[in-house]
Write an enzyme that holds these catalytic residues in place. Structure first.
Site, PDB file in Angstrom:
ATOM      1  N   HIS A 110       0.845  -1.188   0.000  1.00 45.84           N
ATOM      2  CA  HIS A 110       0.000   0.000   0.000  1.00 45.84           C
ATOM      3  C   HIS A 110       0.887   1.248   0.000  1.00 45.84           C
ATOM      4  O   HIS A 110       2.048   1.190   0.392  1.00 45.84           O
ATOM      5  CB  HIS A 110      -0.840   0.090   1.281  1.00 45.84           C
ATOM      6  CG  HIS A 110      -1.601  -1.128   1.653  1.00 45.84           C
ATOM      7  ND1 HIS A 110      -2.966  -1.200   1.534  1.00 45.84           N
ATOM      8  CD2 HIS A 110      -1.210  -2.319   2.187  1.00 45.84           C
ATOM      9  CE1 HIS A 110      -3.390  -2.380   1.970  1.00 45.84           C
ATOM     10  NE2 HIS A 110      -2.342  -3.077   2.375  1.00 45.84           N
TER      11      HIS A 110
ATOM     12  N   THR B 179       0.601   5.038   2.021  1.00 46.26           N
ATOM     13  CA  THR B 179      -0.168   5.556   3.150  1.00 46.26           C
ATOM     14  C   THR B 179      -1.210   6.571   2.727  1.00 46.26           C
ATOM     15  O   THR B 179      -2.260   6.691   3.355  1.00 46.26           O
ATOM     16  CB  THR B 179       0.761   6.172   4.201  1.00 46.26           C
ATOM     17  OG1 THR B 179       1.603   7.145   3.565  1.00 46.26           O
ATOM     18  CG2 THR B 179       1.628   5.102   4.857  1.00 46.26           C
TER      19      THR B 179
ATOM     20  N   GLU C 111       2.603  -0.953   4.536  1.00 43.34           N
ATOM     21  CA  GLU C 111       2.312   0.425   4.134  1.00 43.34           C
ATOM     22  C   GLU C 111       3.635   1.130   3.815  1.00 43.34           C
ATOM     23  O   GLU C 111       4.601   1.019   4.573  1.00 43.34           O
ATOM     24  CB  GLU C 111       1.598   1.179   5.259  1.00 43.34           C
ATOM     25  CG  GLU C 111       0.185   0.698   5.543  1.00 43.34           C
ATOM     26  CD  GLU C 111      -0.848   1.351   4.640  1.00 43.34           C
ATOM     27  OE1 GLU C 111      -0.457   2.190   3.803  1.00 43.34           O
ATOM     28  OE2 GLU C 111      -2.048   1.019   4.784  1.00 43.34           O
TER      29      GLU C 111
ATOM     30  N   HIS D 110      -2.586  -2.839  -3.396  1.00 41.41           N
ATOM     31  CA  HIS D 110      -3.942  -2.666  -2.882  1.00 41.41           C
ATOM     32  C   HIS D 110      -4.937  -2.500  -4.027  1.00 41.41           C
ATOM     33  O   HIS D 110      -6.075  -2.989  -3.953  1.00 41.41           O
ATOM     34  CB  HIS D 110      -3.978  -1.440  -1.965  1.00 41.41           C
ATOM     35  CG  HIS D 110      -5.116  -1.447  -0.993  1.00 41.41           C
ATOM     36  ND1 HIS D 110      -5.362  -0.390  -0.149  1.00 41.41           N
ATOM     37  CD2 HIS D 110      -6.083  -2.357  -0.730  1.00 41.41           C
ATOM     38  CE1 HIS D 110      -6.426  -0.666   0.596  1.00 41.41           C
ATOM     39  NE2 HIS D 110      -6.884  -1.842   0.259  1.00 41.41           N
TER      40      HIS D 110
ATOM     41  N   ASP E 260      -3.627   2.485  -4.964  1.00 49.27           N
ATOM     42  CA  ASP E 260      -2.260   2.351  -4.439  1.00 49.27           C
ATOM     43  C   ASP E 260      -1.703   0.925  -4.569  1.00 49.27           C
ATOM     44  O   ASP E 260      -2.474  -0.019  -4.644  1.00 49.27           O
ATOM     45  CB  ASP E 260      -2.215   2.801  -2.975  1.00 49.27           C
ATOM     46  CG  ASP E 260      -3.131   2.002  -2.052  1.00 49.27           C
ATOM     47  OD1 ASP E 260      -4.323   1.892  -2.351  1.00 49.27           O
ATOM     48  OD2 ASP E 260      -2.643   1.500  -1.030  1.00 49.27           O
TER      49      ASP E 260
END
Length: 227
Positions: free
Chosen positions: A22, A24, A87, A129, A139
């Site tokens: 991912h 953030t 992340e 993601h 993302d």
């Protein structure tokens, strides 16, 4: 590795079989860490990598972190139970999307390599993601250097050689996309997600010969464990 425990986790219902990357999507690292560790936010990931390469461990790998949301990949709907979530600090499309820092990728590569080996995760299950939630998410996005992972056999490469257009109809392309692993409930969004991942220089949602040829190459048989 910096331990910063998040309270946002519960029990896994599935063994780990994938890694989800991912960004953030927040202005800075501290804001992201605050959110990922806030009981009110009810979101978390196992790891978070700052732009300077610092790696934060937020949730124990044995636990189910809350990073994927409503998602799907290759028959799995409880992605949180089946995955390790990482992340990567980046403002994202909302706050000034920019290339990922070299220090971040240098920290990410050994982490993904170690996780992939330890859990026996195939390259096709190292995903973004947007791959698992194409309707909702963009993302880690088109600037994420997937090729840096692919050349180390940590993710699938974007096919570039000996491409053959199978001349599928759009409907047949979407069926093939579903076979590869995507949720194609929204065919246009699924095509965009595929392009963002495998043809990031042109993301238009249009099924063309290059998209068909790349998907065909990705579907061709590979050695065990490589998909």
């Amino acid at each position: 590795m910096i331990d910063l425990p998040s309270p946002n986790h519960d029990e896994r219902a599935l063994p780990v079989s994938m890694i989800v990357l991912h960004y953030t999507g927040m202005p800075d690292c501290q804001g992201a860490l605050d959110r990922l560790t806030s009981p009110e936010a009810k979101v978390s990931s196992h790891y978070c990598i700052d732009e300077d390469g610092s790696v934060y461990r937020l949730v124990d790998e044995e636990r189910r972190a809350w990073h994927a949301g409503k998602s799907y990949w290759r028959g799995v709907r409880d992605i949180n139970s089946a995955s390790i979530g990482i992340e990567i600090v980046n403002p994202g499309h909302e706050f000034g999307y920019r290339p990922f820092a070299d220090e971040q990728i240098a920290a990410l590569i050994p982490l993904v390599a170690e996780l992939k080996d330890r859990y026996g995760i195939g390259r096709g299950n190292v995903v973004g993601h947007s791959d698992i939630a194409p309707v909702r998410k963009d993302d880690p996005g088109e600037l994420f250097p997937w090729e840096a992972l692919a050349k180390r056999r940590l993710a699938l490469p974007s096919p570039t050689r000996n491409l053959i257009d199978p001349y599928w109809s759009d409907a047949a392309f979407h069926l093939a996309l579903e076979r590869f692993g995507y949720d194609v409930t929204d065919p246009w969004k699924a095509t965009v997600a595929f392009q963002r991942r495998f043809r990031p220089d042109r993301i238009d949602g249009i099924v063309d010969g290059e998209c068909r040829a790349k998907l065909l190459a990705l579907l061709l048989p590979r050695p065990m464990g490589e998909m």
